[in-house]
Design an enzyme around this catalytic site. Sequence first.
Site, short mmCIF file in Angstrom:
data_model
loop_
_atom_site.label_atom_id
_atom_site.label_comp_id
_atom_site.label_asym_id
_atom_site.label_seq_id
_atom_site.Cartn_x
_atom_site.Cartn_y
_atom_site.Cartn_z
N SER A 145 0.85 -1.19 0.00
CA SER A 145 0.00 0.00 0.00
C SER A 145 0.88 1.24 0.00
O SER A 145 2.08 1.17 0.32
CB SER A 145 -0.89 0.01 1.25
N TYR A 158 -3.55 -0.78 10.05
CA TYR A 158 -3.37 -0.96 8.60
C TYR A 158 -1.98 -0.48 8.18
O TYR A 158 -1.27 -1.17 7.43
CB TYR A 158 -4.45 -0.19 7.86
#
Length: 253
Positions: A145, A158
Site C-alpha cells: 500500500s 493498517y
Amino acid sequence: MILETFQLKGKNALVTGSSRGLGAAIALALAEAGANVALHGSSSVPARLVESITKTGARHLVLTGDLRQQELCPVLVEQTIAGLGGIDILVNNAGTIRRSPAVDFSMTDWMEVLQTNLTSVFQLSQAAGRHMLKQGSGKIINIASLLSFQGGVTVPSYAAAKGGVAQLTKALANEWASKGVQVNAIAPGYMETDNTKALREDQTRSRQILERIPAGRWGSPQDVAGAAVFLASAASNYINGHILAVDGGWLGR
C-alpha cells in the site's frame, strides 16, 4: 519473442481475497494470460467472476475461508495444489481495514487487521514457498500500500501491517531469490474499491486526494492487474524484493 515472456500458460495461481475489487481483477488477468486460478473469498466467490474465468479457458478452483483463522492459510495452499496440480504463483491480496483514532483503537481491531493483512501473508508465503523452493521456481506477489511508505491517519493497524508487508517482501526475497523464487509487492494508490468508499464519498477529502494525484483520477482494479501479470511472469525474473507503486504518481508529488 518478448510478449511470450508475459504468458502464464500452464502456471497455477492462488489469489486470496479475489471475490471482488483488486483481487478479482488480478485473478481474471492471470487467467487471461493463461494461468489456472484458485479463487478465494472469505465466504463466497461471485458467480459472475467464475463465469468470466471460465470463458478464458483456464481451469479454476473456488476456495473459501476467513484468514483471521491462522490454521486456514496452509490449507488454502494445499487445496490449490490438490485441485490444480501445483502452485507457481501466489498473490497475497486479501486485506481489511479499521478506522479509529489511535488513542481509541481497540486491541480486537488491531489483532484482526494484523492477522489478515500481515500474519496471513507470512503463513501463506511460507506454505507456498516450501513447494516453490522444491521445484526451483515460483512467484509471490504481496499487495502492499502507499501506507507501506506513509503513516496515514486513523488507520494505525493498517499502516503497521502494510509497512510489515513491504519489509517481509524484502526479507523473503533475500532468502529465496537465489533459489528461483521471486518475491515482490505492489503498492496500490487510491483505488476505487470498497476500502475507499468512505473517502470517495467525502467530497472534501476526495477533492484533496485527487488534487495530489498527478494522473488526476482514482485508480481502478484494472490498473493493478497489468502489474500483477508482469510480476507473475518470466518478464520479471530479475526483479526481487521490489515494492512497485501503482499510484498515479502520488509518491512522486
